[in-house]
Design an enzyme around this catalytic site. Structure first.
Site, PDB file in Angstrom:
ATOM      1  CG  ASP A  51      25.140  28.383  10.910  1.00  0.00           C
ATOM      2  OD1 ASP A  51      24.036  27.821  10.870  1.00  0.00           O
ATOM      3  OD2 ASP A  51      25.775  28.698   9.893  1.00  0.00           O
ATOM      4  CG  ASP A  71      19.654  24.965   6.835  1.00  0.00           C
ATOM      5  OD1 ASP A  71      18.699  25.182   6.085  1.00  0.00           O
ATOM      6  OD2 ASP A  71      20.736  24.503   6.445  1.00  0.00           O
TER       7      ASP A  71
HETATM    8  N1  GLY Z   1      23.141  24.332   7.581  1.00  0.00           N
HETATM    9  C1  GLY Z   1      23.848  23.884   6.463  1.00  0.00           C
HETATM   10  C2  GLY Z   1      23.538  22.502   5.999  1.00  0.00           C
HETATM   11  O1  GLY Z   1      22.655  21.844   6.473  1.00  0.00           O
HETATM   12  O2  GLY Z   1      24.219  22.090   5.086  1.00  0.00           O
END
Ligand code: GLY
Length: 400
Positions: free
Chosen positions: A115, A173
């Site tokens: 992330d 994601d």
């Molecule tokens: N990347 C985590 C979400 O979208 O909840």
């Protein structure tokens, strides 16, 4: 039980009522959204100004829930402040943008998950775009090096998580982290960053999508063969369902990669994902999706305003990259989403909602976490979408 009754009542009122004023000029909608974002965000910034290390995430049990810099959501609030600084040129907002961005300095060394791209590019990335601050550049470059340590050359992808029983999990994601790498490729001249980003996008394109161009949430790869070993969900309704935010990340990710590389295959992928979500029979009339397109409880289940905000921002960009007749369709759809989000159904009244901007997002329904609440990333992508429209339409805050 109370929650279910509330959902049914709220869901039915949205299904049956006319909740947006489609005759209101879009400029008025954009200014209302941005001006509300300014007042709410300044109040939020004041509230946490002296709370060292804290950043807002959501509302839990009726109270503001904060996080520190190591949460994946840490970059969104500083990013909101940078966009609003761009909109207002207000020195107070700039002061807050710098203050909250500085809270993330240690993130540049994070190598324990994927992330880092979300965290640093929304905060320092927007800060660098607007100020050309050399310190921000160094932090972003270090962040790109940290993220690159998670790349596996056999699999040709960046590993998302280190928890769970998967051999090498990659979630959709993760497409959102690639912009930090394409940026670093351009800034440093080191093609490695760019190659990692394109490898990851290609591997994801080959493995994450079903025939209808909906995306799996998690694909795990075999570390010896490099082949996909499991296709599952973590936050969606079921392994074979289309988790709404996952589809939004896919749309945004491939649109961004089409912009960054000029590669037509990414553009085609973004268009296919756009068709899947825009034409989906379970998309509500206000174009704010339920948390999963296949949630069995539809229509008596929460919406996810964050997915609508991410989609709208992506579709505005897609409308500018795509030169086909579909371009107008993407822009009109995004404007409808922005009208809905800027209506009283989703946009918080000033001074309410613990100073978050949007209501009705869903973080992790199956995990019983963040259901039908405000969440910082919904606010970030909402402001980004508003700013994209603001620039596209040539608006000027000083002339309004
Ligand atoms: N990347 C985590 C979400 O979208 O909840």
């Amino acid at each position: 039980m109370n929650f279910i009754i509330t959902m049914i009542t709220w869901g039915m009122s949205l299904m049956s009522s006319s909740y947006t004023n489609n005759t209101e000029p879009i400029e008025t909608v954009i200014y209302r959204g941005l001006d509300r974002s300014v007042s709410q965000t300044i109040q939020m910034a004041k509230k946490l100004e002296n709370e060292v290390d804290k950043l807002p995430r959501t509302i839990e049990n009726g109270k503001l829930k904060t996080i520190n810099c190591f949460c994946w959501c840490s970059g969104f609030f500083p990013g909101e402040l940078w966009y609003l600084c761009e909109y207002t040129r207000n020195p107070q907002i700039k002061k807050y943008a710098k203050l909250y961005t500085a809270r993330l300095e240690k993130v540049q060394y994070v190598t324990g998950h994927h992330d880092v791209g979300f965290m640093l590019y929304c905060s320092y990335g927007n800060g660098f775009r607007l100020t050309a601050n050399k310190k921000y550049k160094k932090i972003l470059e270090q962040g790109a090096r940290s993220l690159s340590t998670r790349y596996n050359p056999t699999i040709k992808a960046i590993r998302s998580w280190d928890f769970g029983s998967w051999q090498f999990p990659v979630i959709i994601d993760n497409m959102m982290n690639l912009e930090l790498l394409t940026w670093a490729g351009k800034e440093t001249g080191d093609k490695t960053f760019y190659n990692i980003a394109t490898d990851h996008a290609n591997t994801t394109m080959n493995n994450h999508f079903r025939e209808d161009y909906s995306s799996y949430h998690v694909v795990s790869y075999d570390t010896i063969t490099g082949l996909a070993e499991r296709k599952q969900t973590f936050q969606g309704s079921a392994d074979e369902s289309a988790w709404a935010r996952g589809q939004a990340w896919a749309l945004y990710g491939y649109t961004m990669m089409a912009r960054e590389t000029g590669d037509k295959s990414y553009l085609e992928q973004a268009k296919k994902v756009a068709s899947f979500v825009m034409d989906h029979p379970n998309m509500p009339v206000d174009k704010v999706p339920y948390w999963d397109f296949d949630a069995p409880e539809i229509p008596n289940t929460p919406r996810d305003a964050s997915s609508a905000a991410i989609m709208a921002s992506a579709l505005i960009e897609l409308s500018q990259i795509d030169k086909s007749a579909d371009s107008d369709k993407y822009l009109s759809y995004a404007k409808e989403q922005i009208r809905s989000l800027t209506s009283p159904n989703y946009l918080a009244e000033e001074g309410t909602n613990c100073n978050f901007i949007l209501k009705h997002s869903t973080g992790h329904f199956r995990g019983n976490s963040e259901i039908d609440v405000p969440i910082c990333y919904a606010d970030y992508y909402y402001i980004e979408a508003l700013m994209r429209l603001y620039k596209l339409l040539g608006l000027n805050n000083e002339d309004k």
